[in-house]
Write a protein that holds these residues in place. Structure first.
Motif, mmCIF file in Angstrom:
data_model
loop_
_atom_site.group_PDB
_atom_site.id
_atom_site.type_symbol
_atom_site.label_atom_id
_atom_site.label_comp_id
_atom_site.label_asym_id
_atom_site.label_seq_id
_atom_site.Cartn_x
_atom_site.Cartn_y
_atom_site.Cartn_z
ATOM 1 N N ILE A 22 0.804 -1.221 0.000
ATOM 2 C CA ILE A 22 0.000 0.000 0.000
ATOM 3 C C ILE A 22 0.837 1.271 0.000
ATOM 4 N N TYR A 23 1.858 1.317 0.824
ATOM 5 C CA TYR A 23 2.633 2.546 0.993
ATOM 6 C C TYR A 23 3.944 2.537 0.208
ATOM 7 N N ASN A 24 4.110 1.555 -0.674
ATOM 8 C CA ASN A 24 5.330 1.427 -1.458
ATOM 9 C C ASN A 24 6.575 1.408 -0.559
ATOM 10 N N SER A 25 6.442 0.686 0.550
ATOM 11 C CA SER A 25 7.505 0.641 1.551
ATOM 12 C C SER A 25 8.292 -0.660 1.537
ATOM 13 N N GLY A 26 7.860 -1.605 0.720
ATOM 14 C CA GLY A 26 8.508 -2.911 0.713
ATOM 15 C C GLY A 26 7.855 -3.888 1.669
ATOM 16 N N VAL A 27 6.808 -3.444 2.376
ATOM 17 C CA VAL A 27 6.060 -4.316 3.278
ATOM 18 C C VAL A 27 4.744 -4.669 2.590
ATOM 19 N N TYR A 28 4.537 -5.963 2.395
ATOM 20 C CA TYR A 28 3.353 -6.452 1.714
ATOM 21 C C TYR A 28 2.369 -7.002 2.745
ATOM 22 N N SER A 29 1.090 -6.699 2.552
ATOM 23 C CA SER A 29 0.088 -7.176 3.500
ATOM 24 C C SER A 29 -1.091 -7.800 2.763
ATOM 25 N N LYS A 30 -1.790 -8.644 3.497
ATOM 26 C CA LYS A 30 -2.950 -9.339 2.942
ATOM 27 C C LYS A 30 -3.972 -9.520 4.055
ATOM 28 N N LYS A 31 -5.221 -9.211 3.769
ATOM 29 C CA LYS A 31 -6.303 -9.429 4.719
ATOM 30 C C LYS A 31 -6.645 -10.917 4.723
ATOM 31 N N VAL A 32 -6.728 -11.512 5.924
ATOM 32 C CA VAL A 32 -7.045 -12.932 6.059
ATOM 33 C C VAL A 32 -8.125 -13.116 7.120
ATOM 34 N N ASN A 33 -8.713 -14.289 7.140
ATOM 35 C CA ASN A 33 -9.674 -14.642 8.180
ATOM 36 C C ASN A 33 -8.937 -15.243 9.368
ATOM 37 N N ARG A 34 -9.441 -14.997 10.536
ATOM 38 C CA ARG A 34 -8.830 -15.557 11.743
ATOM 39 C C ARG A 34 -8.720 -17.079 11.651
ATOM 40 N N SER A 35 -9.698 -17.708 11.043
ATOM 41 C CA SER A 35 -9.723 -19.171 10.950
ATOM 42 C C SER A 35 -8.599 -19.719 10.067
ATOM 43 N N GLU A 36 -7.970 -18.867 9.270
ATOM 44 C CA GLU A 36 -6.887 -19.306 8.388
ATOM 45 C C GLU A 36 -5.528 -19.291 9.088
ATOM 46 N N LEU A 37 -5.481 -18.775 10.308
ATOM 47 C CA LEU A 37 -4.215 -18.645 11.039
ATOM 48 C C LEU A 37 -4.026 -19.785 12.030
ATOM 49 N N THR A 38 -2.776 -20.217 12.173
ATOM 50 C CA THR A 38 -2.413 -21.231 13.168
ATOM 51 C C THR A 38 -1.151 -20.785 13.894
ATOM 52 N N ASP A 39 -0.865 -21.428 15.005
ATOM 53 C CA ASP A 39 0.367 -21.223 15.771
ATOM 54 C C ASP A 39 0.642 -19.742 16.052
ATOM 55 N N CYS A 40 -0.356 -19.024 16.530
ATOM 56 C CA CYS A 40 -0.193 -17.592 16.808
ATOM 57 C C CYS A 40 0.477 -17.374 18.163
ATOM 58 N N VAL A 41 1.448 -16.471 18.181
ATOM 59 C CA VAL A 41 2.170 -16.149 19.406
ATOM 60 C C VAL A 41 2.425 -14.645 19.488
ATOM 61 N N SER A 42 2.496 -14.173 20.701
ATOM 62 C CA SER A 42 2.937 -12.811 20.967
ATOM 63 C C SER A 42 4.369 -12.922 21.486
ATOM 64 N N VAL A 43 5.281 -12.204 20.847
ATOM 65 C CA VAL A 43 6.701 -12.274 21.203
ATOM 66 C C VAL A 43 7.153 -10.913 21.717
ATOM 67 N N SER A 44 7.776 -10.907 22.886
ATOM 68 C CA SER A 44 8.353 -9.670 23.411
ATOM 69 C C SER A 44 9.679 -9.998 24.085
ATOM 70 N N TYR A 45 10.509 -8.985 24.205
ATOM 71 C CA TYR A 45 11.834 -9.171 24.791
ATOM 72 C C TYR A 45 12.029 -8.225 25.969
ATOM 73 N N PHE A 46 12.699 -8.749 26.960
ATOM 74 C CA PHE A 46 13.143 -7.970 28.091
ATOM 75 C C PHE A 46 14.617 -8.265 28.262
ATOM 76 N N GLY A 47 15.255 -7.497 29.085
ATOM 77 C CA GLY A 47 16.661 -7.738 29.341
ATOM 78 C C GLY A 47 16.959 -7.666 30.814
ATOM 79 N N ASN A 48 18.017 -8.334 31.196
ATOM 80 C CA ASN A 48 18.533 -8.236 32.547
ATOM 81 C C ASN A 48 19.894 -7.563 32.423
ATOM 82 N N VAL A 49 20.000 -6.380 33.014
ATOM 83 C CA VAL A 49 21.243 -5.621 32.978
ATOM 84 C C VAL A 49 21.649 -5.360 34.420
ATOM 85 N N ASP A 50 22.774 -5.898 34.824
ATOM 86 C CA ASP A 50 23.270 -5.737 36.192
ATOM 87 C C ASP A 50 22.193 -6.057 37.226
#
Length: 130
Positions: free
Chosen positions: A42-70
């Protein structure tokens, strides 16, 4: 680069998942070899998107990172080749790590990667409740 956000599989291929303002589920990728004619850049940014149905998705995860510093737990926001940008909402953590305070309740700074022990958090998500 660390990948954070929501991810899931569509036709056996993992994509990043986003939800638009109309509550439509979209999968996104920069990998032109993984797409068909229904993907749009859409924005000519190199990122391609497609609208899908929820039922077409599998193995969905939310990924986040934290760190331990000292011994302090911090958020990981960005990375360069040699450093992580870290953030905390705690004055004690900010002071202990000597990172700058950028507003009333946020401390933000860059630290060498060698000082950070990464903590990856993955949570399974039911695509029907995205």
């Amino acid at each position: 680069m660390l990948k954070s956000g929501i991810y899931g599989k569509y036709n056996g291929i993992e994509y990043e998942i986003t939800i638009d303002m109309d509550n439509n589920i979209k999968i996104m990728t920069e990998e032109i070899n993984d797409i068909d004619h229904a993907f749009v850049n859409i924005y000519n940014s190199g990122v391609y998107s497609k609208k899908v149905n929820r039922s077409e998705l599998t193995d969905c995860v939310s990924v986040s990172y934290f760190g331990n510093v000292d011994g302090e737990r911090v958020q990981i926001l960005q990375e360069t080749e040699d450093e992580f940008q870290i953030s905390s909402g705690s004055m004690l953590v900010g002071d202990n790590l000597n990172i700058p305070r950028i507003d009333r309740e946020t401390w933000l700074g860059w630290v060498p990667k060698r000082k950070v022990k990464l903590i990856e958090e993955k949570n399974l998500i039911d695509p029907q409740v995205l």
